[in-house]
Every structure is written in structure tokens, then in C-alpha cells.
Design a protein around this motif. Structure first.
Motif, PDB file in Angstrom:
ATOM      1  N   LEU A  17     -48.667  44.456  72.830  1.00  0.00           N
ATOM      2  CA  LEU A  17     -49.172  43.246  72.167  1.00  0.00           C
ATOM      3  C   LEU A  17     -48.906  43.327  70.663  1.00  0.00           C
ATOM      4  N   ARG A  21     -46.650  40.836  68.436  1.00  0.00           N
ATOM      5  CA  ARG A  21     -47.047  40.269  67.141  1.00  0.00           C
ATOM      6  C   ARG A  21     -45.923  40.452  66.114  1.00  0.00           C
ATOM      7  N   ARG A  58     -49.289  33.458  75.772  1.00  0.00           N
ATOM      8  CA  ARG A  58     -50.626  33.275  76.375  1.00  0.00           C
ATOM      9  C   ARG A  58     -50.777  34.089  77.656  1.00  0.00           C
ATOM     10  N   SER A  61     -51.038  37.831  77.106  1.00  0.00           N
ATOM     11  CA  SER A  61     -52.407  38.121  76.654  1.00  0.00           C
ATOM     12  C   SER A  61     -53.382  38.068  77.829  1.00  0.00           C
ATOM     13  N   LYS A  65     -55.827  41.106  79.139  1.00  0.00           N
ATOM     14  CA  LYS A  65     -57.270  40.820  79.113  1.00  0.00           C
ATOM     15  C   LYS A  65     -57.852  40.846  80.523  1.00  0.00           C
ATOM     16  N   ARG A  92     -54.517  34.803  68.657  1.00  0.00           N
ATOM     17  CA  ARG A  92     -54.786  35.112  70.064  1.00  0.00           C
ATOM     18  C   ARG A  92     -54.485  36.583  70.356  1.00  0.00           C
ATOM     19  N   ILE A  93     -53.375  37.065  69.829  1.00  0.00           N
ATOM     20  CA  ILE A  93     -53.035  38.476  70.040  1.00  0.00           C
ATOM     21  C   ILE A  93     -54.110  39.352  69.396  1.00  0.00           C
ATOM     22  N   THR A  96     -57.131  39.542  71.515  1.00  0.00           N
ATOM     23  CA  THR A  96     -56.897  40.368  72.710  1.00  0.00           C
ATOM     24  C   THR A  96     -56.923  41.853  72.332  1.00  0.00           C
TER      25      THR A  96
END
Lengths: 168, 168
Positions: A17, A21, A58, A61, A65, A92-93, A96
Motif C-alpha cells: 500500500l 502511494r 479502492r 485497500s 482491510k 484512503r491509503i 488503511t
């Protein structure tokens, strides 16, 4: 003691993740440099009937999650799925990654034998935790992180394989 | 007893190599149907400076093979890297799957602590077995399997996410 289920989920999900990013940051910078509307990249696809970049991020992630919450036995943490900009995807990242940071290895003890049930595309799926992680969550997660990379790569963002391993 | 290092390497590598075989078979059939020279797909790329399909398949096979041989302490098994057709790629996948079939879980006992050293792009890398598998071999393997899928998908082969999970 090594809690494998923790080591095989939390750490690799978090690492990739962070790479995602970094990859998105390169995409955003490249759009600015080439004076391309960032939405072109965010809605970029490899085929007309394939999900765009924003959805790939999304779903990556969601797998990180969903897998860690299910394996640890915690309750679901829904996200709104309303990201529209690179900044939204970064956020969002980060949410998470924060969630992953909050787990302790002991929460995953014995999770290899935990019964995991989920509904996907109208089908009910049932796994033991071990196979759920290795045969479902991991391949799905990597599929979407890689496809996000591939979409940006295909759109001319200067990415190379090492970027897949940079933690940004 | 669950030998986690075996479960997290041999089984998922084998499963996704079989999916790759299925995906390639759909690519081959689609080329025939659309009267496209199969070499167009085999040399297909997502960007001019990215490796073509044939290399993506070779490298995926190499990560599955290299990781399991290194973790189990077996000697390297070199492949010629001379595949030129879909049939050649199928054969390479079959050789890799046969190699995976031949491992027993006990060969991976304690491999999480094994010292793994490799040279990649002029750099020396050193890992303990656990991190080598989770942070290097797995993400690399999935990167190349997914990119092979993405190349064919981008070229109009009728693939969907479920194909990534079919074991052909």
C-alpha cells in the motif's frame, strides 16, 4: 514466536500500500508535468470494460482491510468509496495503513483455522483462514495493486519495477 | 502440523500458474479466432519499454521456482528462456508445476529463518526466508502473473477477474 498469519497479511499489505502511494504520487506529478487533467489518469483503464485506476486502488485497500479485519475477528470498517482525486486516494491509503498499524500479532493467533464466509458477486464463499488469506485475499490484493501500476505505466508515467518496492 | 512456509509458497504459486495457463489458453484461442498472429500477443506490451508477455510468463515461473528451491535448500534448476510460442509457454508452466508438485512440506520446515542471498540488477540482496517469501518472491510473482493477464486483457482477449482464479 512468529504469528505467520499476521506476518503474511499485515506487513506485506502495508508495504505494498505504501508502494501504491508512491506510484500514485508519481502519477500525479507526471500529470501535472505533462499538463494532463488528473482525472484522465484516475479514470484510466486497460480495456473499456475494465475498472479504472480509482477503483483498482479502492479494491486493493478493501482486500487489505477486509482480510485483516476478518482474520482478526474485528468488525467491518466501511469506507465511503467516494474518492475523486489523487489526494482522496492518498487519504484512503493512509486510513488503511493506520488500520493495519493498529493490529497486534496476537490478534491473528489461530486465525489459520478461523471460518471465513463472504458473499461475492452473488456467490457465497467459505474458507478456512489460511486458504482465505493465501488463495483469495493475497492474489486479489496484488492483482489490483499491480493493475493500478500497469494503468499508469501504460499511460506513460515513468515507472519501473523498483517503484513497486519503494515504500512512499 | 501446518508448515506455513510450504503452504504460503508451493500451493499459491501452483494455483496461479494454473490460472496463468488458463489465461494464456484463452489468449491463444482468441488470436486464432480473430486471425491475429500469436506473436502479436506474445510480444504484446503495455508500454514500449516494458517487458512483453513472453517475459512476464518466464519471470513469474522463475519466481515460483526460485523461491521454492531457495527456501527448501535445493539446488537451482535453470530453464533455457527460449520460449517462442504459446505451446512453449504452456510447457514451461507445466515444468514449473511439476517441480512444485515434487516438494513435500517437511522440506520447508524452519525455512522462515533460512538466510537467502541473491543478486538482482547488480545489487546483492539478503533476507531471512520469511521476509524473502512475503516481501520479495510473492509480490514479484503476482506482479508478473497479473501483468501477463493485463497485457492480454488490454489486447481484447475476453478475460474477466474470475479467470484469474480458474485453474486450467
Amino acid at each position: 514466536m512468529t504469528v505467520f498469519m499476521y506476518e503474511a497479511s499485515v506487513a506485506p499489505f502495508r508495504a505494498r500500500l505504501k508502494s501504491l502511494r508512491h506510484i500514485l504520487a508519481k502519477g500525479e506529478a507526471n500529470a501535472a508535468e505533462r499538463k494532463i487533467d488528473p482525472a484522465v489518469f484516475l479514470q484510466g483503464r486497460l480495456a473499456p470494460d475494465m475498472l479504472p485506476l480509482v477503483s483498482q486502488v479502492r479494491i486493493a485497500s478493501d482486500h487489505a482491510k477486509g482480510a485483516t479485519l476478518r482474520l482478526s475477528g474485528r468488525a467491518p470498517v466501511p469506507f465511503a468509496d467516494d474518492e475523486a482525486t489523487f489526494a482522496d486516494l492518498r487519504q484512503r491509503i493512509e486510513k488503511t495503513v493506520s488500520l493495519l498499524d493498529d493490529f497486534s500479532p496476537t490478534e491473528f493467533e489461530g486465525s489459520e483455522d478461523r471460518d471465513i464466509e463472504l458473499r461475492l458477486g452473488g456467490r457465497d464463499l467459505a474458507f478456512k483462514g489460511l486458504r482465505y488469506l493465501l488463495d483469495f485475499a493475497q492474489p486479489n490484493f496484488y492483482f489490483h495493486v499491480t493493475t493500478a501500476y500497469d494503468i499508469l505505466r501504460h499511460n506513460g508515467v515513468p515507472l519501473g519495477k523498483p517503484d513497486f518496492f519503494v515504500e512512499g
